[in-house]
Design an enzyme around this catalytic site. Structure first.
Site, PDB file in Angstrom:
ATOM      1  N   LEU B  92     105.304  -7.332  95.772  1.00 19.24           N
ATOM      2  CA  LEU B  92     103.973  -7.288  95.148  1.00 19.24           C
ATOM      3  C   LEU B  92     102.943  -8.160  95.850  1.00 19.24           C
ATOM      4  O   LEU B  92     102.180  -8.890  95.219  1.00 19.24           O
ATOM      5  CB  LEU B  92     104.065  -7.685  93.668  1.00 19.24           C
ATOM      6  CG  LEU B  92     104.698  -6.633  92.763  1.00 19.24           C
ATOM      7  CD1 LEU B  92     104.954  -7.213  91.381  1.00 19.24           C
ATOM      8  CD2 LEU B  92     103.806  -5.402  92.653  1.00 19.24           C
ATOM      9  N   ASN B 147     102.922  -1.500  85.631  1.00 13.03           N
ATOM     10  CA  ASN B 147     104.244  -1.515  86.267  1.00 13.03           C
ATOM     11  C   ASN B 147     105.140  -2.517  85.546  1.00 13.03           C
ATOM     12  O   ASN B 147     104.925  -3.724  85.633  1.00 13.03           O
ATOM     13  CB  ASN B 147     104.028  -1.912  87.736  1.00 13.03           C
ATOM     14  CG  ASN B 147     105.324  -2.188  88.471  1.00 13.03           C
ATOM     15  OD1 ASN B 147     106.416  -1.945  87.960  1.00 13.03           O
ATOM     16  ND2 ASN B 147     105.206  -2.706  89.682  1.00 13.03           N
ATOM     17  N   CYS B 150     108.853  -5.383  86.866  1.00 14.82           N
ATOM     18  CA  CYS B 150     108.879  -6.773  87.338  1.00 14.82           C
ATOM     19  C   CYS B 150     109.762  -7.637  86.456  1.00 14.82           C
ATOM     20  O   CYS B 150     109.888  -7.403  85.262  1.00 14.82           O
ATOM     21  CB  CYS B 150     107.486  -7.376  87.304  1.00 14.82           C
ATOM     22  SG  CYS B 150     106.236  -6.269  87.867  1.00 14.82           S
ATOM     23  N   LYS B 185     104.324   2.485  83.473  1.00 12.33           N
ATOM     24  CA  LYS B 185     105.129   2.978  84.593  1.00 12.33           C
ATOM     25  C   LYS B 185     106.567   2.498  84.447  1.00 12.33           C
ATOM     26  O   LYS B 185     106.851   1.305  84.519  1.00 12.33           O
ATOM     27  CB  LYS B 185     104.529   2.507  85.919  1.00 12.33           C
ATOM     28  CG  LYS B 185     105.316   3.029  87.111  1.00 12.33           C
ATOM     29  CD  LYS B 185     104.520   2.917  88.383  1.00 12.33           C
ATOM     30  CE  LYS B 185     105.344   3.398  89.563  1.00 12.33           C
ATOM     31  NZ  LYS B 185     104.601   3.278  90.824  1.00 12.33           N
ATOM     32  N   THR B 213     110.811   2.546  91.873  1.00 17.52           N
ATOM     33  CA  THR B 213     111.925   2.611  92.831  1.00 17.52           C
ATOM     34  C   THR B 213     113.263   2.257  92.174  1.00 17.52           C
ATOM     35  O   THR B 213     113.328   1.514  91.200  1.00 17.52           O
ATOM     36  CB  THR B 213     111.683   1.647  93.993  1.00 17.52           C
ATOM     37  OG1 THR B 213     111.419   0.353  93.453  1.00 17.52           O
ATOM     38  CG2 THR B 213     110.508   2.087  94.837  1.00 17.52           C
TER      39      THR B 213
HETATM   40  C1  LIG Z   1     106.262   0.029 100.065  1.00 19.21           C
HETATM   41  C2  LIG Z   1     106.174   0.353  98.594  1.00 19.21           C
HETATM   42  C3  LIG Z   1     105.447  -0.473  97.743  1.00 19.21           C
HETATM   43  C4  LIG Z   1     105.356  -0.196  96.383  1.00 19.21           C
HETATM   44  N1  LIG Z   1     104.599  -0.998  95.574  1.00 19.21           N
HETATM   45  C5  LIG Z   1     104.434  -0.686  94.259  1.00 19.21           C
HETATM   46  C6  LIG Z   1     103.559  -1.447  93.426  1.00 19.21           C
HETATM   47  O1  LIG Z   1     102.906  -2.397  93.876  1.00 19.21           O
HETATM   48  N2  LIG Z   1     103.455  -1.097  92.116  1.00 19.21           N
HETATM   49  C7  LIG Z   1     104.136  -0.032  91.596  1.00 19.21           C
HETATM   50  O2  LIG Z   1     103.991   0.257  90.420  1.00 19.21           O
HETATM   51  N3  LIG Z   1     104.956   0.711  92.364  1.00 19.21           N
HETATM   52  C8  LIG Z   1     105.121   0.414  93.687  1.00 19.21           C
HETATM   53  N4  LIG Z   1     105.943   1.200  94.475  1.00 19.21           N
HETATM   54  C9  LIG Z   1     106.654   2.332  93.875  1.00 19.21           C
HETATM   55  C10 LIG Z   1     105.939   3.656  94.126  1.00 19.21           C
HETATM   56  O3  LIG Z   1     104.640   3.640  93.559  1.00 19.21           O
HETATM   57  C11 LIG Z   1     106.747   4.852  93.574  1.00 19.21           C
HETATM   58  O4  LIG Z   1     106.868   4.703  92.178  1.00 19.21           O
HETATM   59  C12 LIG Z   1     108.138   4.937  94.164  1.00 19.21           C
HETATM   60  O5  LIG Z   1     108.121   4.564  95.520  1.00 19.21           O
HETATM   61  C13 LIG Z   1     108.754   6.327  94.042  1.00 19.21           C
HETATM   62  O6  LIG Z   1     108.007   7.301  94.741  1.00 19.21           O
HETATM   63  P1  LIG Z   1     108.348   7.806  96.238  1.00 19.21           P
HETATM   64  O7  LIG Z   1     109.793   8.157  96.281  1.00 19.21           O
HETATM   65  O8  LIG Z   1     107.432   8.948  96.468  1.00 19.21           O
HETATM   66  O9  LIG Z   1     108.056   6.639  97.153  1.00 19.21           O
HETATM   67  C14 LIG Z   1     106.043   0.925  95.845  1.00 19.21           C
HETATM   68  C15 LIG Z   1     106.767   1.748  96.713  1.00 19.21           C
HETATM   69  C16 LIG Z   1     106.839   1.498  98.063  1.00 19.21           C
HETATM   70  C17 LIG Z   1     107.620   2.417  98.965  1.00 19.21           C
END
Ligand SMILES: Cc1cc2nc3c(=O)[nH]c(=O)nc-3n(C[C@H](O)[C@H](O)[C@H](O)COP(=O)(O)O)c2cc1C
Ligand SMILES: Cc1cc2nc3c(=O)[nH]c(=O)nc-3n(C[C@H](O)[C@H](O)[C@H](O)COP(=O)(O)OP(=O)(O)OC[C@H]3O[C@@H](n4cnc5c(N)ncnc54)[C@H](O)[C@@H]3O)c2cc1C
Ligand code: FES
Lengths: 247, 343
Positions: B92, B147, B150, B185, B213
């Site tokens: 973050l 989100n 955390c 989320k 994730t």
């Molecule tokens: C590099 C990276 C940083 C991320 N940072 C955040 C974040 O700051 N806040 C959040 O809610 N999700 C964050 N995520 C999660 C994504 O928003 C998403 O929910 C997750 O990656 C699943 O989607 P995808 O498979 O298309 O990547 C992050 C994902 C990645 C890959």
């Protein structure tokens, strides 16, 4: 940055485990030595970042070491193969800092960007005022020595096992040189050794594992001496000695 | 003989699109031109992408997870590769809510002219609340995306999103102050995602987005140590699509809230699949990192869509399928989902 399809023109072994790949395509986004490209490989999710070793209009040369699955796959790609590549990434070296007799220090896979830097510098300085120090583990790994010599610059080689040139590390050569500024790219232990003995300001080119290579993911952040952060892929990979926080 | 169906002209050689499809969707009272939303953390504050293409073509995007205080994040390496995916442990990294409000948002106004989704994070309930409070009154923000993946510093480091009671508490706290719809989320790192979804609904959430994730790790065979400095990180990318779809489907059948479906989406087909599972809009995450034009390509494909029968058929059949899917389940949220075709 640009997303481009490049065609492999040649892909050959030039030293132990070291390959030179020449690619044809639009190189207009590559504007400074020390910039890199990010290569999409079939079957791999993330791209592979590789420095630009040499470029002219419509053509670029990369030199890479086969160190893992992605770079192993690259060694098997035949001429004619098309690759999706993001070009013109990163900041590159600042030529204006060189002073009148800079030294370029490259270690192993960090040598390729030193070549384009060297070519750029000889357009503004006379070649005999440029010193180049190349470090390898052993003689079999030596590459581009002739290419550097052909530029007319003063090239020295150090090998860890003493099989060629000075026995030891680049710093064993560097310690006796006189220079106005240094530029370097190579492994972290080499950086630390240089940092311990360097007599002037300089620029280091860093490596980091990258999620994107163009500043979107914050995967490559580096804490700087002033407490700020910079992205190796975007504000870097080249950083000024004074701004680096050595940990 | 030609059969005209939803803007497509079908003959013996297959179907051709004759009119521009209307891909707009309604997300909690705001109409999105299309359901595609770059996911938080993969699109920064839009700056890196606005030089590549006009990002106003997006439905919207969710900006980088913002916290009360500035955060540098985790040590590097923060990134590892997996088959068909990646792991990140960015931690973050963000400039903090004040800088986001006073610097990022005004800058963003210059190049993004749609309501943006404000993704917020916290490590204590009141942190979430304060962060949202500080972002209230900003016209540019259309929704809050909270989100809850955390760790709770007052709860032994357990993620808010893995405990229904905590998830509800955060929802209630944020809802109390938010001046925009609140989208919670969800974390997929739970035994039963519907429990958390229900808790957020009970807390007053206006919508849900999922999935964040999956917790994962990789080990470097040469060093015999974890690739990522933080040992574990968030696994995302194409590989997680089936898990994400399953969870969206489960949640859709449990609660009566619009869903932003995400996880592994990298093509127009994936977007449609997510919508068939029950999503109103669809997040695209890691795909933006490996292909900076991914979201643009998906939207382009949805808008012109040439010859891809599979996608069009899915679009046309959508209402039928969702009825089939929901036979034994809750009534869907009304008015929040529509994927229409211009006549
Ligand atoms: C590099 C990276 C940083 C991320 N940072 C955040 C974040 O700051 N806040 C959040 O809610 N999700 C964050 N995520 C999660 C994504 O928003 C998403 O929910 C997750 O990656 C699943 O989607 P995808 O498979 O298309 O990547 C992050 C994902 C990645 C890959
Ligand atoms: C800006 C930059 C410029 C580079 N220039 C060159 C060059 O000119 N020549 C050269 O031989 N190598 C260069 N590298 C290193 C090169 O990127 C890695 O050797 C390569 O990514 C390894 O991939 P792999 O699949 O063979 O290894 P694996 O270990 O199987 O790769 C797994 C993952 O880790 C990443 N990774 C592994 N090692 C590194 C590393 N050292 N740096 C960054 N990511 C890594 C890979 O990209 C991949 O995502 C450069 C790296 C950076 C960051
Ligand atoms: S690798 Fe994504 S920001 Fe540098």
């Amino acid at each position: 940055m640009k997303e481009e399809i490049f065609k492999i023109n040649s892909n050959v072994l030039i030293a132990e485990n070291t390959y030179e790949m020449e690619l044809l395509g639009d190189t207009s986004e590559i504007v400074r030595p020390g910039q890199f490209v990010n290569i999409k490989l079939d079957g791999f999710f993330l791209r592979r970042p590789i420095s630009v070793c040499d470029t002219e209009e419509g053509r670029m040369t990369l030199i890479y070491k086969a160190v893992g699955e992605g770079t192993e796959l690259m060694t098997k790609l035949a001429p004619g193969t098309r690759l999706n590549i993001l070009t013109g990434l990163g900041n590159g070296f600042d030529l204006s800092l060189s002073g009148d007799h800079p030294v370029l220090i490259g270690g192993g896979a960090g040598i390729p960007p030193m070549y384009s830097l060297c070519k750029a510098l000889i357009s503004v300085l006379s070649p005999e005022n440029i010193k180049v120090v190349l470090g390898f583990n052993t003689e079999e790994e030596i590459f581009y020595l002739r290419e550097f010599q052909d530029l007319g610059v003063d090239v020295r080689v150090a090998t860890a096992d003493g099989s060629y040139g000075t026995k030891g590390f680049v710093t064993d050569v560097l310690k006796d040189l006189d220079y106005t500024f240094f530029y370097t790219c190579g492994p972290m232990p080499m950086f630390r050794a240089i940092e311990a003995i360097a007599k002037t300001s300089g620029q280091y080119s860093f490596e980091e594992r990258m999620g994107c290579g163009f500043g979107a993911c914050m995967g490559c952040s580096m804490m700087m001496a002033d407490g700020s952060y910079k992205r190796v892929c975007k504000e870097g990979p080249v950083f000024r000695r004074e701004e680096i926080l050595w940990k | 003989m030609e059969i005209v169906k939803g803007g497509m002209v079908c003959g013996p050689e297959g179907c051709v699109l004759k009119t521009e499809p209307d891909t707009s969707v309604d997300l909690l009272g705001i109409e999105l031109d299309n359901p595609v939303i770059p996911a938080s953390g993969t699109f920064g504050f839009g700056k890196e992408f606005k030089d590549l293409y006009d990002i106003n073509i997006l439905g919207t995007f969710s900006f980088k997870g913002t916290t009360l205080e500035p955060r540098f994040g985790n040590p590097t390496p923060r990134i590892a590769e997996t088959p068909n995916g990646m792991i990140n442990a960015v931690g973050l990294q963000n400039p903090g809510v004040i800088a986001v409000r006073d610097r990022e948002l005004p800058e963003m106004k210059e190049f993004f002219h749609k309501p943006v989704m404000a993704n917020v994070s916290g490590f204590a309930v009141d942190e979430y609340q304060k962060t949202v409070e500080l972002l209230c009154g900003q016209d540019q923000i259309g929704w809050f995306e909270v989100n809850i993946s955390c760790p709770n510093v007052h709860g032994g480091g357990m993620a808010f999103g893995t405990d229904p009671a905590m998830a509800q508490k955060v929802t209630e706290a944020v809802k109390k102050v938010a001046d925009k719809p609140v989208i919670m989320k969800l974390s997929p790192n739970v035994t039963d995602i519907t429990e958390i979804a229900k808790a957020c609904e009970a807390g007053g959430a206006d919508g849900l987005s999922l999935i964040n994730t999956l917790l994962g790790m990789r080990i470097d065979l040469k060093t015999k140590k974890p690739v990522i400095a933080n040992t574990m990180g968030g696994f995302s990318g194409s590989a997680i699509l089936p898990v994400a779809l399953r969870m969206v489907y489960q949640v859709y059948n449990t609660v009566n809230l619009p869903i932003i479906g995400m996880g592994g989406v990298s093509s127009a087909k994936d977007v449609i699949e997510m919508m068939l599972a029950g999503a109103t809009a669809v997040g695209v995450g890691a795909a933006n990192l490996t292909d900076p034009f991914a979201s643009k390509k998906i939207i382009g494909f949805m808008a012109t869509g040439r010859q891809n029968m599979c996608v069009f058929q899915a679009l046309l059949d959508r209402s039928d399928s969702s009825e089939r899917f929901t036979e034994s389940s809750a009534v869907r949220a009304t008015g929040s989902v529509s994927l229409r075709w211009a006549s």
